[in-house]
Design a protein around this motif. Structure first.
Motif, PDB file in Angstrom:
ATOM      1  N   SER A 148      10.221   0.560  -8.191  1.00  0.00           N
ATOM      2  CA  SER A 148       9.334  -0.278  -7.929  1.00  0.00           C
ATOM      3  C   SER A 148       8.933  -1.670  -9.068  1.00  0.00           C
ATOM      4  CB  SER A 148       7.963   0.022  -7.494  1.00  0.00           C
ATOM      5  OG  SER A 148       8.093   1.012  -6.267  1.00  0.00           O
ATOM      6  N   LEU A 149       8.610  -1.253 -10.147  1.00  0.00           N
ATOM      7  CA  LEU A 149       8.179  -2.082 -10.951  1.00  0.00           C
ATOM      8  C   LEU A 149       9.594  -2.674 -11.919  1.00  0.00           C
ATOM      9  CD1 LEU A 149       5.649   0.316 -13.071  1.00  0.00           C
ATOM     10  CD2 LEU A 149       5.339  -1.538 -11.661  1.00  0.00           C
ATOM     11  N   LEU A 154       4.726   6.271  -4.261  1.00  0.00           N
ATOM     12  CA  LEU A 154       4.698   5.876  -2.753  1.00  0.00           C
ATOM     13  C   LEU A 154       3.667   4.846  -2.582  1.00  0.00           C
ATOM     14  CD1 LEU A 154       6.237   6.726  -0.179  1.00  0.00           C
ATOM     15  CD2 LEU A 154       4.279   8.238   0.470  1.00  0.00           C
ATOM     16  N   THR A 155       2.366   4.995  -2.956  1.00  0.00           N
ATOM     17  CA  THR A 155       1.443   3.766  -2.721  1.00  0.00           C
ATOM     18  C   THR A 155       2.075   2.286  -3.291  1.00  0.00           C
ATOM     19  OG1 THR A 155      -0.217   5.321  -2.583  1.00  0.00           O
ATOM     20  CG2 THR A 155      -0.839   2.986  -2.927  1.00  0.00           C
ATOM     21  N   MET A 156       2.630   2.599  -4.778  1.00  0.00           N
ATOM     22  CA  MET A 156       3.320   1.274  -5.031  1.00  0.00           C
ATOM     23  C   MET A 156       4.157   0.720  -4.428  1.00  0.00           C
ATOM     24  SD  MET A 156       4.395   1.116  -9.233  1.00  0.00           S
ATOM     25  CE  MET A 156       2.726   1.815  -9.652  1.00  0.00           C
ATOM     26  N   PHE A 157       5.247   1.715  -4.155  1.00  0.00           N
ATOM     27  CA  PHE A 157       6.272   1.200  -3.348  1.00  0.00           C
ATOM     28  C   PHE A 157       6.024   0.332  -2.055  1.00  0.00           C
ATOM     29  CE2 PHE A 157      10.156   1.434  -0.830  1.00  0.00           C
ATOM     30  CZ  PHE A 157      11.225   1.402  -2.073  1.00  0.00           C
ATOM     31  N   LYS A 158       5.187   1.031  -1.172  1.00  0.00           N
ATOM     32  CA  LYS A 158       4.625   0.289  -0.043  1.00  0.00           C
ATOM     33  C   LYS A 158       4.182  -1.069  -0.319  1.00  0.00           C
ATOM     34  CE  LYS A 158       4.479   4.674   2.588  1.00  0.00           C
ATOM     35  NZ  LYS A 158       3.475   5.535   3.691  1.00  0.00           N
ATOM     36  N   THR A 191      12.101  11.915  -7.784  1.00  0.00           N
ATOM     37  CA  THR A 191      11.791  11.090  -6.664  1.00  0.00           C
ATOM     38  C   THR A 191      10.568  10.424  -6.878  1.00  0.00           C
ATOM     39  OG1 THR A 191      13.212  12.525  -5.182  1.00  0.00           O
ATOM     40  CG2 THR A 191      11.422  10.883  -4.397  1.00  0.00           C
ATOM     41  N   SER A 192       9.621  11.375  -7.454  1.00  0.00           N
ATOM     42  CA  SER A 192       8.057  10.761  -7.799  1.00  0.00           C
ATOM     43  C   SER A 192       8.241   9.546  -8.928  1.00  0.00           C
ATOM     44  CB  SER A 192       7.204  11.792  -8.130  1.00  0.00           C
ATOM     45  OG  SER A 192       7.158  12.819  -7.201  1.00  0.00           O
ATOM     46  N   VAL A 193       8.857   9.871  -9.924  1.00  0.00           N
ATOM     47  CA  VAL A 193       8.940   8.809 -11.008  1.00  0.00           C
ATOM     48  C   VAL A 193       9.887   7.775 -10.662  1.00  0.00           C
ATOM     49  CG1 VAL A 193       9.927   8.516 -13.347  1.00  0.00           C
ATOM     50  CG2 VAL A 193       8.611  10.660 -12.709  1.00  0.00           C
ATOM     51  N   GLY A 194      11.054   7.929  -9.925  1.00  0.00           N
ATOM     52  CA  GLY A 194      11.850   7.133  -9.410  1.00  0.00           C
ATOM     53  C   GLY A 194      11.166   6.047  -8.435  1.00  0.00           C
ATOM     54  N   THR A 218       2.876  16.407 -10.633  1.00  0.00           N
ATOM     55  CA  THR A 218       4.121  15.859  -9.731  1.00  0.00           C
ATOM     56  C   THR A 218       3.590  14.972  -8.580  1.00  0.00           C
ATOM     57  OG1 THR A 218       5.540  17.214 -10.737  1.00  0.00           O
ATOM     58  CG2 THR A 218       6.290  15.984  -9.094  1.00  0.00           C
ATOM     59  N   THR A 219       2.704  15.674  -7.809  1.00  0.00           N
ATOM     60  CA  THR A 219       2.159  15.235  -6.492  1.00  0.00           C
ATOM     61  C   THR A 219       1.296  13.841  -6.680  1.00  0.00           C
ATOM     62  OG1 THR A 219       2.073  17.484  -5.446  1.00  0.00           O
ATOM     63  CG2 THR A 219       0.703  15.585  -4.501  1.00  0.00           C
ATOM     64  N   VAL A 220       0.575  13.798  -7.955  1.00  0.00           N
ATOM     65  CA  VAL A 220       0.013  12.728  -8.175  1.00  0.00           C
ATOM     66  C   VAL A 220       0.786  11.527  -8.428  1.00  0.00           C
ATOM     67  CG1 VAL A 220      -1.770  11.509  -9.935  1.00  0.00           C
ATOM     68  CG2 VAL A 220      -2.158  13.783  -9.061  1.00  0.00           C
TER      69      VAL A 220
END
Length: 260
Positions: A162-163, A246-250, A154-157, A238-240
């Motif tokens: 987004s990119l 999440l920041t990038m997506f938003k 999910t994190s990598v996705g 993974t949290t980083v």
């Protein structure tokens, strides 16, 4: 709570439709999603055990058991990351709906990959039983590592999906990284062939933690809390990645519909 339940139901419904649509029109249907990885597993087993005569592990573990434990979680991770990367492009018609929460789309692809993962867990179970492996309490620990795999995917996705909307080459880069990444993790090769000072570099990859975690659960019977360095390291890294994704997506979300 009601919104959370509704979102979960939406993800499950979409993941089922996605899984069926992926093989719609083919004669064998969803069987193709199982045959390709299964054949890959058989090829690697034949090449390394029969061809290179890898034989049992130093602890006596059959090579096919050791190999399958690593391949099962790798198949899930590679499929999840690859499919979630293209999720916004594939569901562009939903992205353009103002009322639709598009952040669930990468998650839908990951949940869809779980269906194949369940099948390969059954394959692993059969292989374990045919090699006289008795059930052990640590076997339930695979659920923890599967949760870790979902979190990492999910994190990598979030980052890649987004990119790729703006840079379509990202999908090709992800595919290339997956191919190279397979050989940078001891899935088919033994970590004993690498000097310990160099193995530290390999252990920096959070996927290493998951591959070894499945082996800890089914072969070595080691609990995740005994990995006193690797466990906190995995969750930190993974949290980083998740926060960045999440920041990038938003930040990029308002522009998705315009580009798509």
């Amino acid at each position: 709570m009601k919104n959370f339940t509704r979102t979960c139901k939406l993800i499950i419904d979409l993941s089922r439709s996605d899984f069926k649509a992926r093989y719609a029109g083919s004669f064998l249907g969803v069987v193709w999603g199982l045959v390709n990885p299964l054949m890959t597993l058989c090829v690697y087993w034949f090449v390394f055990e029969v061809g290179f005569r890898s034989g049992p592990r130093p602890d006596g573990t059959a090579f096919i058991v050791w190999l399958t434990c690593g391949m099962v979680i790798w198949f899930f991770l590679s499929e999840s990351v690859s499919n979630s990367t293209n999720s916004l492009i594939e569901y562009s018609y939903l992205v353009k709906k103002i009322s639709f929460n598009i952040i669930v789309l990468p998650v839908v692809k990951i949940v869809s990959s779980l269906y194949n993962h369940v099948f390969f867990l059954l394959v692993l179970l059969v292989i374990l039983l045919t090699h006289d492996y008795s059930p052990h309490i640590t076997n339930v620990q695979f659920l923890y590592y599967l949760l870790c795999g979902i979190y990492l995917s999910t994190s990598v996705g979030l980052v890649t999906s987004s990119l790729v909307v703006f840079i379509r080459d990202i999908a090709q880069i992800v595919g290339l990284v997956i191919q190279i990444g397979f050989w940078l993790i001891p899935i088919v090769w033994s970590p004993e062939i690498i000097k310990e000072e160099y193995m530290i570099l390999f252990k920096l990859n959070p996927v290493y933690y998951l591959v070894e975690g499945y082996r800890d659960s089914f072969i070595d019977h080691i609990w995740f809390w005994d990995r006193t360095v690797q466990t906190p390291y995995f969750w930190l890294v993974t949290t980083v990645i998740f926060i960045v994704g999440l920041t990038m997506f938003k930040k990029l979300r308002p522009h998705f519909a315009d580009v798509l």
